[in-house]
Design a protein around this motif. Structure first.
Motif, PDB file in Angstrom:
ATOM      1  N   MET A  28       8.877 -14.253  -3.232  1.00  0.00           N
ATOM      2  CA  MET A  28       7.946 -13.359  -2.518  1.00  0.00           C
ATOM      3  C   MET A  28       7.483 -12.221  -3.439  1.00  0.00           C
ATOM      4  SD  MET A  28       8.282 -12.764   1.407  1.00  0.00           S
ATOM      5  CE  MET A  28       9.961 -12.686   2.010  1.00  0.00           C
ATOM      6  N   THR A  29       6.339 -11.689  -3.154  1.00  0.00           N
ATOM      7  CA  THR A  29       5.839 -10.568  -3.964  1.00  0.00           C
ATOM      8  C   THR A  29       5.638  -9.339  -3.080  1.00  0.00           C
ATOM      9  OG1 THR A  29       3.639 -11.421  -3.593  1.00  0.00           O
ATOM     10  CG2 THR A  29       4.641 -11.946  -5.725  1.00  0.00           C
ATOM     11  N   LEU A  30       5.507  -8.191  -3.741  1.00  0.00           N
ATOM     12  CA  LEU A  30       5.311  -6.934  -3.025  1.00  0.00           C
ATOM     13  C   LEU A  30       3.949  -6.903  -2.347  1.00  0.00           C
ATOM     14  CD1 LEU A  30       6.566  -4.295  -5.647  1.00  0.00           C
ATOM     15  CD2 LEU A  30       7.715  -4.980  -3.543  1.00  0.00           C
ATOM     16  N   SER A  31       3.889  -6.317  -1.166  1.00  0.00           N
ATOM     17  CA  SER A  31       2.601  -6.072  -0.523  1.00  0.00           C
ATOM     18  C   SER A  31       1.810  -5.099  -1.408  1.00  0.00           C
ATOM     19  CB  SER A  31       2.805  -5.455   0.861  1.00  0.00           C
ATOM     20  OG  SER A  31       3.308  -4.143   0.706  1.00  0.00           O
ATOM     21  N   ASP A  32       0.504  -4.990  -1.183  1.00  0.00           N
ATOM     22  CA  ASP A  32      -0.320  -4.083  -2.011  1.00  0.00           C
ATOM     23  C   ASP A  32       0.181  -2.646  -1.902  1.00  0.00           C
ATOM     24  OD1 ASP A  32      -1.763  -6.209  -2.790  1.00  0.00           O
ATOM     25  OD2 ASP A  32      -3.546  -5.758  -1.573  1.00  0.00           O
ATOM     26  N   ASP A  33       0.494  -2.203  -0.669  1.00  0.00           N
ATOM     27  CA  ASP A  33       0.981  -0.834  -0.473  1.00  0.00           C
ATOM     28  C   ASP A  33       2.289  -0.611  -1.227  1.00  0.00           C
ATOM     29  OD1 ASP A  33      -1.123  -0.166   1.079  1.00  0.00           O
ATOM     30  OD2 ASP A  33      -0.044  -0.235   3.008  1.00  0.00           O
ATOM     31  N   ALA A  34       3.195  -1.595  -1.103  1.00  0.00           N
ATOM     32  CA  ALA A  34       4.505  -1.453  -1.762  1.00  0.00           C
ATOM     33  C   ALA A  34       4.332  -1.467  -3.281  1.00  0.00           C
ATOM     34  CB  ALA A  34       5.441  -2.558  -1.301  1.00  0.00           C
ATOM     35  N   ALA A  35       3.411  -2.259  -3.772  1.00  0.00           N
ATOM     36  CA  ALA A  35       3.173  -2.314  -5.225  1.00  0.00           C
ATOM     37  C   ALA A  35       2.674  -0.954  -5.718  1.00  0.00           C
ATOM     38  CB  ALA A  35       2.153  -3.405  -5.548  1.00  0.00           C
ATOM     39  N   ARG A  36       1.805  -0.306  -4.933  1.00  0.00           N
ATOM     40  CA  ARG A  36       1.305   1.026  -5.312  1.00  0.00           C
ATOM     41  C   ARG A  36       2.454   2.050  -5.288  1.00  0.00           C
ATOM     42  NH1 ARG A  36      -2.690   4.841  -5.606  1.00  0.00           N
ATOM     43  NH2 ARG A  36      -2.350   6.664  -4.277  1.00  0.00           N
ATOM     44  N   THR A  37       3.287   1.980  -4.244  1.00  0.00           N
ATOM     45  CA  THR A  37       4.452   2.877  -4.154  1.00  0.00           C
ATOM     46  C   THR A  37       5.330   2.734  -5.386  1.00  0.00           C
ATOM     47  OG1 THR A  37       4.456   2.675  -1.752  1.00  0.00           O
ATOM     48  CG2 THR A  37       6.510   3.409  -2.776  1.00  0.00           C
ATOM     49  N   TYR A  38       5.599   1.489  -5.756  1.00  0.00           N
ATOM     50  CA  TYR A  38       6.467   1.226  -6.902  1.00  0.00           C
ATOM     51  C   TYR A  38       5.851   1.790  -8.182  1.00  0.00           C
ATOM     52  CZ  TYR A  38       9.414  -1.083 -10.290  1.00  0.00           C
ATOM     53  OH  TYR A  38      10.284  -1.310 -11.323  1.00  0.00           O
ATOM     54  N   GLU A  39       4.564   1.525  -8.342  1.00  0.00           N
ATOM     55  CA  GLU A  39       3.884   1.949  -9.565  1.00  0.00           C
ATOM     56  C   GLU A  39       3.886   3.478  -9.691  1.00  0.00           C
ATOM     57  OE1 GLU A  39       0.476   2.714 -12.084  1.00  0.00           O
ATOM     58  OE2 GLU A  39      -0.234   2.087 -10.082  1.00  0.00           O
ATOM     59  N   LEU A  40       3.588   4.167  -8.584  1.00  0.00           N
ATOM     60  CA  LEU A  40       3.580   5.642  -8.604  1.00  0.00           C
ATOM     61  C   LEU A  40       4.990   6.192  -8.831  1.00  0.00           C
ATOM     62  CD1 LEU A  40       1.085   6.465  -5.700  1.00  0.00           C
ATOM     63  CD2 LEU A  40       0.693   6.636  -8.173  1.00  0.00           C
ATOM     64  N   ASP A  41       5.981   5.533  -8.220  1.00  0.00           N
ATOM     65  CA  ASP A  41       7.372   5.953  -8.419  1.00  0.00           C
ATOM     66  C   ASP A  41       7.708   5.911  -9.906  1.00  0.00           C
ATOM     67  OD1 ASP A  41      10.351   5.982  -6.876  1.00  0.00           O
ATOM     68  OD2 ASP A  41      10.335   5.157  -8.908  1.00  0.00           O
ATOM     69  N   ARG A  42       7.411   4.792 -10.530  1.00  0.00           N
ATOM     70  CA  ARG A  42       7.792   4.646 -11.937  1.00  0.00           C
ATOM     71  C   ARG A  42       7.013   5.600 -12.836  1.00  0.00           C
ATOM     72  NH1 ARG A  42      11.031   5.313 -11.704  1.00  0.00           N
ATOM     73  NH2 ARG A  42      11.770   4.860 -13.777  1.00  0.00           N
ATOM     74  N   ARG A  43       5.815   6.009 -12.397  1.00  0.00           N
ATOM     75  CA  ARG A  43       5.033   6.915 -13.218  1.00  0.00           C
ATOM     76  C   ARG A  43       5.474   8.378 -13.028  1.00  0.00           C
ATOM     77  NH1 ARG A  43      -1.225   6.740 -12.414  1.00  0.00           N
ATOM     78  NH2 ARG A  43      -0.842   4.526 -12.113  1.00  0.00           N
TER      79      ARG A  43
END
Ligand code: PMP
Length: 448
Positions: A1-16
């Protein structure tokens, strides 16, 4: 399974942008959590996970309890914030409900934002009350991440230019499985641990010691349930030398062990008791110190030098009132004791009998540790104290893949679900652990 678009954005912002606790920032892959209810959380891929960690051992009432959520909403609609020097109904009521449950006459409550600052203030109160400075604290303990609290903490997570906190002295407490005292049974371990503490006090000079700080049942460091005789012995030593007994119940309080406070299993009353986490299940940050009449009286005529902008914050206090009321009305503390005695204890002992990677299981209520070893004979841990290992990383991944969110520390997997967990949910989690532990077994000497 892959991350939903919202979750992918959350992850990306978290890591940044987000700096995480206790971690090398470049090596993090935090799981995105998007929703929660009762004993379950949902991740960014839509997987449902049974929360055997209670987040950080704080969601004692489970996630999103409707009465607590409603109380926070109602308080927010009335008054979101109140400075500490005003009186406020939510704070007054929370203090009453807490003081009704603390042991003895610990009836005065100082509110903080969490556990570490509760410990900081308890130590400050003890130092001011006694006019002494030293504080005795256990190895294998956790008391928080702020300056004094982290120095009280007895584990090797230190840094090279850590200057320590003047006056903090560590001693060994009872832990039969890894006895520092070469003891063969609990009675011997208790007696030798108490005489080691008495010697430490004598060697340091009793007149210099303000406080002994102890977790009633050490949590993060391994859930070692002491004998009643141990805590009674500590109480006697404190009485003999005029030392303040601080029981740190940040993790063990509010139902975790099947009583409101763990120390109530042992019929011991401390002079100061710190709490946080379960007081309102962490829905809004809150902690505090419950204070004895003698120590409260110390500050009747002279000011207490300390305070916080958000002391007794109304949203946090309203959440505490609703949490304690719901725990009382719904029999949640008794449920924690019952699940531990009937389901988790026997279930974990059954796993220990079948998995060579389990050196010992121990605990009470919904507060259990599985001590993982490479070798049951030598008791070599599956990860060093203070560190981690590929075996532990693989074990965590296997738990997650099976649908359980565990609490892991060094070589231990803690089973610390919400106090509201049902028998069926507890059994579901144990079955998933049973599968996951095969991964740990593969790293033992028995597998070679
Ligand atoms: N004391 C104990 C016994 C704890 O378990 C913890 C948190 N795990 C703390 C203090 C610190 O609490 P906080 O993280 O809320 O500062």
């Amino acid at each position: 399974m892959t991350l939903s678009d919202d979750a992918a954005r959350t992850y990306e912002l978290d890591r940044r942008h987000v700096f995480h606790s206790w971690s090398a920032q470049a090596h993090l892959t935090p799981t995105v959590l998007t929703a929660a209810e009762g004993c379950y959380v949902w991740d960014g891929e839509g997987n449902r996970l049974l929360d055997f960690s209670s987040m950080m051992v704080n969601t004692n009432i489970g996630h999103q309890h409707p009465k607590v959520v409603a109380a926070i909403q109602a308080q927010a609609a009335t008054m979101c914030t109140v400075a500490p020097h005003f009186a406020n109904d939510a704070r007054s009521e929370a203090a009453r409900l807490i003081s009704e449950r603390t042991p003895g006459e610990l009836d005065t409550i100082f509110f903080t934002n969490g556990g570490a600052d509760a410990v900081e203030h308890a130590v400050r109160m003890a130092r001011l009350h006694t006019g002494r400075y030293k504080v005795l604290t256990r190895y294998r303990s956790y008391h928080g991440g702020t300056e004094t609290a982290v120095n009280l903490t007895g584990d090797p997570r230190r840094w090279p230019n850590d200057h320590g906190n003047a006056g903090v002295v560590h001693f060994f407490g009872p832990f039969l499985y890894r006895s520092e005292f070469h003891a063969h049974d609990e009675a011997q371990e208790t007696e030798r641990a108490l005489s080691h503490l008495a010697r430490t006090i004598e060697m340091e000079g009793p007149a210099t010691i303000a406080a002994i700080v102890l977790e009633s049942v050490p949590g993060t460091a391994g859930i070692m349930v002491p004998t009643p005789e141990y805590l009674r012995g500590v109480r006697e030593l404190c009485d003999r030398y005029g030392i303040v007994f601080i029981a740190d119940e940040v993790m063990s309080g509010f139902g975790r062990t099947g009583k409101w406070f763990a120390i109530q299993h042992f019929d011991v009353v401390p002079d100061l008791l710190t709490f946080a986490k379960g007081v309102n299940s962490g829905y809004v940050p809150l902690g505090g110190v419950a204070i004895s009449p003698a120590i409260a009286a110390s500050f009747a005529q002279r000011p207490y030098p300390g305070g916080l902008t958000y002391s007794g914050h109304p949203l946090a206090a309203a959440a505490a009132v609703a949490t304690i009321t719901a725990m009382h009305e719904e029999g949640i503390v008794d449920n924690a004791f019952d699940i531990g005695a009937r389901v988790l204890g026997p279930g974990l002992r059954d796993l220990a009998a079948r998995h060579p990677s389990i050196g010992e299981v121990r605990g009470i209520g919904v507060f259990w540790a599985i001590e993982l070893v490479r070798d049951r004979v030598t008791r070599e841990p599956l990860a060093p104290y203070g560190g981690t290992s590929p075996a532990m990383t693989e074990l965590v991944a296997a738990c997650r893949a099976g649908g359980v969110l565990p609490f892991v520390n060094f070589n231990r997997l803690h089973v610390v679900p919400p106090c509201v967990i049902s028998e069926a949910e507890a059994k579901e989690g144990l079955a998933i652990l049973d599968q996951a532990l095969n991964v740990a077994d593969a790293h033992t000497v028995d597998a070679r």
